[in-house]
Design a protein around this motif. Structure first.
Motif, PDB file in Angstrom:
ATOM      1  N   UNK A  48       0.736  -1.263   0.209  1.00  0.00           N
ATOM      2  CA  UNK A  48      -0.002  -0.213   0.238  1.00  0.00           C
ATOM      3  C   UNK A  48       0.939   1.300   0.051  1.00  0.00           C
ATOM      4  N   UNK A  49       0.497   2.305  -0.689  1.00  0.00           N
ATOM      5  CA  UNK A  49       1.205   3.664  -0.656  1.00  0.00           C
ATOM      6  C   UNK A  49       1.358   4.012   0.892  1.00  0.00           C
ATOM      7  N   UNK A 101      -0.143   0.345  -6.747  1.00  0.00           N
ATOM      8  CA  UNK A 101       0.988   0.833  -6.963  1.00  0.00           C
ATOM      9  C   UNK A 101       0.922   1.597  -8.252  1.00  0.00           C
ATOM     10  N   UNK A 102      -0.025   1.758  -8.709  1.00  0.00           N
ATOM     11  CA  UNK A 102      -0.299   2.584 -10.253  1.00  0.00           C
ATOM     12  C   UNK A 102       0.042   3.838 -10.289  1.00  0.00           C
ATOM     13  N   UNK A 103       0.284   4.445 -11.358  1.00  0.00           N
ATOM     14  CA  UNK A 103       0.325   5.911 -11.516  1.00  0.00           C
ATOM     15  C   UNK A 103      -0.810   6.373 -12.561  1.00  0.00           C
ATOM     16  N   UNK A 104      -0.605   7.544 -13.083  1.00  0.00           N
ATOM     17  CA  UNK A 104      -1.764   8.094 -13.817  1.00  0.00           C
ATOM     18  C   UNK A 104      -2.247   7.180 -15.000  1.00  0.00           C
ATOM     19  N   UNK A 105      -1.454   6.097 -15.370  1.00  0.00           N
ATOM     20  CA  UNK A 105      -1.877   5.309 -16.518  1.00  0.00           C
ATOM     21  C   UNK A 105      -3.066   4.401 -15.951  1.00  0.00           C
ATOM     22  N   UNK A 106      -3.321   4.084 -14.742  1.00  0.00           N
ATOM     23  CA  UNK A 106      -4.155   3.317 -14.195  1.00  0.00           C
ATOM     24  C   UNK A 106      -5.540   3.663 -14.686  1.00  0.00           C
ATOM     25  N   UNK A 107      -5.789   5.151 -14.698  1.00  0.00           N
ATOM     26  CA  UNK A 107      -7.175   5.628 -15.221  1.00  0.00           C
ATOM     27  C   UNK A 107      -7.452   4.978 -16.774  1.00  0.00           C
ATOM     28  N   UNK A 108      -6.299   4.923 -17.408  1.00  0.00           N
ATOM     29  CA  UNK A 108      -6.407   4.578 -18.869  1.00  0.00           C
ATOM     30  C   UNK A 108      -6.801   2.980 -18.834  1.00  0.00           C
ATOM     31  N   UNK A 157       7.632   7.823  -5.508  1.00  0.00           N
ATOM     32  CA  UNK A 157       6.738   6.945  -6.071  1.00  0.00           C
ATOM     33  C   UNK A 157       5.588   7.835  -6.763  1.00  0.00           C
ATOM     34  N   UNK A 158       4.746   7.380  -7.616  1.00  0.00           N
ATOM     35  CA  UNK A 158       3.660   8.305  -8.231  1.00  0.00           C
ATOM     36  C   UNK A 158       2.918   8.906  -7.387  1.00  0.00           C
ATOM     37  N   UNK A 159       2.450   8.390  -6.065  1.00  0.00           N
ATOM     38  CA  UNK A 159       1.635   8.812  -5.265  1.00  0.00           C
ATOM     39  C   UNK A 159       2.281   9.951  -4.416  1.00  0.00           C
ATOM     40  N   UNK A 160       3.381  10.456  -4.564  1.00  0.00           N
ATOM     41  CA  UNK A 160       3.987  11.343  -3.598  1.00  0.00           C
ATOM     42  C   UNK A 160       3.673  12.569  -4.366  1.00  0.00           C
ATOM     43  N   UNK A 161       2.691  12.655  -5.172  1.00  0.00           N
ATOM     44  CA  UNK A 161       2.136  14.096  -5.402  1.00  0.00           C
ATOM     45  C   UNK A 161       1.235  14.672  -4.384  1.00  0.00           C
TER      46      UNK A 161
END
Length: 499
Positions: A48-49, A101-108, A157-161
């Motif tokens: 988990x993030x 664990x995904x980044x913005x590509x998860x939406x696609x 990691x991507x969620x660190x935004x």
């Protein structure tokens, strides 16, 4: 770092629990006629993030299935008869990890899977793991690689935004401690680990009974005012005034008319109440609260609005522990509410007025638009037939003295007259619940109808529209309606908002 010996430890715990269950039964034979049964649910590791394990890959599905088999084999060897072992499917855990664990590509990826037929994946009979693998492959991705590959410890990691206060170095340190099987004491034991949450987000760490010897060397701890003097005679390093109790006396009751349109037609009635509570808090309004063990803000809505329905005239009331002009109340609240939910008007209601909105409510006016009817000059004969049939059926209902339907009601569990446990169909007349039906527009076909609404009598719009449904021969395509509530009325048919 899990080994097969660790898995055997799970079965050992179940053995011990079973032994205790047998002892409990022997001591209470009158209460427990049968042997006690255990259900053990095994959850697979999903990183988990914002945790020390966010850089650690999940176990691949093949190894996960092997571990499940090892557990079942150990359970079989144990001889435990009254233990049920439940495990989460490895493919479900794989997908959970990919999304976690995904980044913005998860939406696609999720949208592509949905368009390929992935719906209701939480239901075992609807989950199609191969579909997700195929969609990922078309995007040049591998679900196994995304989920099961270790990442460099400490890497961004991507969620660190999103910043939740935790320092990365602290997560790394916790990772290292976990690898050495070292525990971290909870903050409530007066131990500050400088994780970052308190200092980064300016969180006040309150302890009801801190240890004086720890408090003196811990600058992050702030204690409640009832502990201003420590047993050793030293004053507290920090003093924080105890929060005032929320007011229970209301100085003004605001009645307001508001909208619920657009995307917010998808939120529930409870979510809508929470939305108003949070908006009032952000607007700095002093809400009046109920008394008792669990005080709640005094916010009331006249009638819940069904999911997927819009409304341009919902009525609510909010009691305040301060005096405020209606226009200021409206403007301050609207500034903190989303555009889809806005207060149209507000008025002050006398506090002594005991009659509630719900008790006054008797009717509701709705608008229903036939959303599948084509618009323009190219409409086909079938669409014209649909409109003609619905218009004729609406006129028939208004002209009829009764509208009888069969309604199935489940018998009351304590009903001794119907002991067979079967559902009882009863005949119900809907006609007295229908005040008006009229066609207000032909293209697209638009109906306006007024229905009984409230505790005394109630008819759902969907139940009326089902009586306008056409035979399959004349309407081969589904008939769908877009519903909007236009007004709420008292028994004398006046606007419910009227004070």
């Amino acid at each position: 770092t899990e080994r097969d010996e660790d898995l055997k430890g799970i079965i050992d715990i179940l053995k011990e629990a079973s032994t205790h269950c047998r002892a409990i039964r022997r001591a209470n034979l009158a209460k427990y006629k049968k042997e006690l049964e255990l259900t053990c649910t095994i959850s697979n590791f999903v990183p988990k993030p914002f945790t020390p394990f966010q850089w650690f890959g999940a176990i691949n599905p093949e190894e996960m299935d092997r571990k499940h088999k090892v557990l079942r084999d150990y359970l079989k060897e144990s001889g435990l008869k009254r233990v049920t072992l439940n495990v989460t499917d490895s493919q479900i855990s794989l997908l959970e990890t990919v999304i976690s664990r995904g980044d913005r590509s998860m939406g696609q990826l999720i949208m592509a899977a949905f368009r390929s037929g992935a719906t209701f994946d939480a239901w075992d009979d609807r989950f199609k793991p191969q579909l997700w693998h195929d969609v990922a492959s078309k995007m040049g991705l591998s679900l196994v690689d995304m989920a099961c590959t270790d990442r460099e410890v400490g890497s961004p990691q991507p969620w660190e935004v999103v910043h939740i206060g935790l320092h990365t170095w602290w997560l790394v340190r916790e990772w290292e401690k976990a690898m050495e099987t070292l525990e971290t004491a909870p903050c409530s034991e007066n131990t500050c680990h400088a994780c970052g949450v308190c200092t980064e987000l300016e969180v006040t760490h309150k302890l009801a009974a801190p240890k004086p010897e720890v408090l003196k060397r811990n600058p992050f701890v702030k204690e409640l005012d009832q502990n201003t003097n420590n047993p050793d005679g030293h004053p507290s390093l920090f003093f924080e005034k105890k929060q005032d109790e929320p007011p229970t006396e209301a100085y003004v009751r605001m009645r307001f008319r508001f909208t619920k349109v657009g995307e917010l037609r998808f939120i529930s009635h409870l979510d809508l109440q929470t939305l108003f509570t949070r908006a009032a808090r952000r607007a700095g309004l002093l809400l009046a609260y109920s008394q008792g063990f669990n005080p709640q803000p005094k916010i009331n809505m006249a009638a819940p609005l069904a999911l997927f329905h819009e409304s341009v005239s919902e009525i609510g009331e909010m009691e305040l522990g301060e005096t405020l002009a209606p226009d200021i109340f409206r403007d301050r609240l609207n500034a903190k509410l989303p555009a889809e939910v806005q207060i149209v008007e507000a008025s002050a209601v006398p506090i002594g007025k005991k009659e509630s909105l719900a008790s006054r409510l008797s009717f509701a006016t709705y608008e229903a638009i036939l959303s599948d009817a084509p618009v323009g000059d190219d409409e086909g004969a079938n669409s014209a037939l649909v409109r003609e049939e619905i218009t004729r059926r609406a006129a028939e209902i208004m002209a009829a003295p009764s509208l009888l339907i069969k309604e199935v009601q489940s018998p009351n569990a304590h009903d001794t007259k119907h002991g067979d446990g079967l559902d009882k169909p009863i005949e119900k007349d809907l006609r007295p619940l229908i005040k008006e039906i009229k066609v207000t527009k032909q293209t697209p076909l638009t109906l306006a109808f007024k229905l009984a609404h409230g505790s005394r009598a109630h008819l759902k719009p969907a139940d009326l529209l089902s009586q306008l449904r056409l035979p399959e021969a004349s309407s081969p395509t589904p008939v769908r309606w877009k519903l909007k509530r236009i007004a709420l009325h008292a028994e004398d048919e006046s606007d419910l908002y009227t004070i």
